[in-house]
Every structure is written in C-alpha cells, then in structure tokens.
Design a protein around this motif. Structure first.
Motif, short mmCIF file in Angstrom:
data_model
loop_
_atom_site.label_atom_id
_atom_site.label_comp_id
_atom_site.label_asym_id
_atom_site.label_seq_id
_atom_site.Cartn_x
_atom_site.Cartn_y
_atom_site.Cartn_z
N LEU A 44 -13.83 13.59 -6.01
CA LEU A 44 -13.28 13.23 -4.72
C LEU A 44 -12.24 14.37 -4.20
N ARG A 45 -11.43 14.57 -5.31
CA ARG A 45 -10.39 15.77 -4.70
C ARG A 45 -11.02 17.07 -4.48
N SER A 46 -11.96 17.40 -5.10
CA SER A 46 -12.65 18.73 -4.83
C SER A 46 -13.46 18.66 -4.00
N SER B 192 -10.98 18.81 -0.66
CA SER B 192 -10.46 20.17 -0.74
C SER B 192 -11.64 21.28 -0.09
N ASN B 193 -12.77 21.04 -0.69
CA ASN B 193 -13.52 22.05 0.19
C ASN B 193 -13.99 21.97 1.47
N ASN B 194 -13.64 20.59 1.97
CA ASN B 194 -14.17 20.31 3.12
C ASN B 194 -13.09 20.35 4.37
N ILE B 195 -11.83 20.46 3.92
CA ILE B 195 -10.59 20.53 4.83
C ILE B 195 -9.89 22.09 4.68
N ASN C 267 -1.75 16.90 -2.65
CA ASN C 267 -2.42 17.91 -3.50
C ASN C 267 -1.71 19.06 -3.72
N GLN C 268 -0.31 19.25 -3.24
CA GLN C 268 0.46 20.40 -3.46
C GLN C 268 1.67 19.85 -3.94
N ALA C 269 1.79 18.58 -4.27
CA ALA C 269 3.03 17.77 -4.91
C ALA C 269 3.10 18.05 -6.31
N ASP C 270 4.36 18.28 -6.87
CA ASP C 270 4.36 18.27 -8.38
C ASP C 270 5.32 16.98 -8.95
N PHE D 212 -5.01 12.67 -5.64
CA PHE D 212 -5.31 14.30 -5.13
C PHE D 212 -4.13 15.32 -5.77
N SER D 213 -3.21 14.70 -6.49
CA SER D 213 -2.35 15.58 -7.26
C SER D 213 -2.83 16.00 -8.48
#
Length: 169
Positions: free
Chosen positions: A29-31, A34-37, A95-98, A113-114
């Motif tokens: 789902l994450r992949s 990510s590819n679609n946005i 996605n960018q959060a650590d 998404f992380s």
C-alpha cells in the motif's frame, strides 16, 4: 487493511486482544500510494518529529496538550491536526517522519506509511494492542504511555511521555 485474526497479545490491563496485520500488505500500500502521488504537494515540508493532535476530535483529546507540546517542541516535535491535511499530505507527513507521538486514534494508523520510525502512543482508559502489532510488523520502535482518563479524554504527565520518547529514540 482487514483484520484477519486476533492474537492473545495484550497490553497489561487491556480488555482487547492484539491484531495480526500483514506487513507486506502495508508495504505494498505504501509503495502504490507513493508511486501515484509523486507529483502532488511536493512543495510542502514537514517536521520529521510528528505529534498527532486530536484537538478537534470529540474524544481522546490530550487535556494538557499545551504543556506536553512545550516539552515535545523542545525536542523538535511539531503538532499536526490531521483533519487539516489532505490524504496525500498525510501520506507525505508520515512517510518522511522518523518519530510519531500521539493519543490513540485513527490518525495513528498512518504509521503504516512510515519507514523505520519510533512511535509513542498515549492511551487513556482504552488500551488497545493495534498500534503495537502494527509497529512490530513494520519494524518501528514502539512505546506507550497510559494517561489518566478524564471522561473520554486523557490527562498526561509530560515527563512520562518524554521518558517513552527517550526509550525508543
């Protein structure tokens, strides 16, 4: 994602069973997202240290959020009220959060998404193992804090939250 089965994994004092999530389904789902946005909302920047606020929610609000935010901000966290962001921007945020801290609520499922994040969940009366099992499946470091339930909201002790942050840092 669906919850195909439950386990006996629980938090101490929880009346809920733990859930078995499919890490590969989350990664897929994450992949796909990510590819679609790839070209949407590229100009927005977010902090890598995310505090998810429920200030606009009817329940599970952190009553002493101002004091907690003071402590978290000193450690690089920024507050995000997820209802103020599009689904695309929520994906980008997580996605960018650590590091993600926040009270139990639907918005925390975005930790799917992380990648390689630390997660601290704040509970009131409602302990639930879903964020633990999701974090374990995704390879996130995880801790939780049990706040004081006040009706359907939560009062925290900032020092306990910060200890949990230190624990998974």
């Amino acid at each position: 994602p669906s919850l195909p089965r439950e386990t006996e994994l629980t938090y101490p004092g929880s009346r809920y069973k733990g859930y078995v999530f499919s890490p590969s389904a989350y990664r897929y789902l994450r992949s796909r997202i990510s590819n679609n946005i790839a070209e949407k909302s590229k100009d927005m920047t977010f902090s890598k240290r995310v505090y998810v606020s429920r200030k606009d929610a009817p329940v599970r609000r952190v009553l002493d959020e101002t004091a907690l935010l003071s402590e978290l901000s000193a450690n690089g966290f920024e507050r995000y009220v997820l209802s103020e962001y599009s689904v695309v921007d929520q994906f980008r945020l997580f996605n960018q959060a650590d590091f993600v801290v926040g009270p139990m609520g639907a918005g925390l499922t975005n930790i799917a998404f992380s990648e390689d994040a630390a997660v601290v969940t704040i509970f009131g009366d409602d302990l639930n193992a879903c964020y633990y099992t999701q974090s374990q499946g995704m390879g996130h470091r995880f801790a939780y804090v049990r706040g004081e339930p006040v009706n359907e909201d939560i009062r925290t002790r900032s020092e306990e939250v910060m200890q949990a942050v230190d624990l998974v840092s």
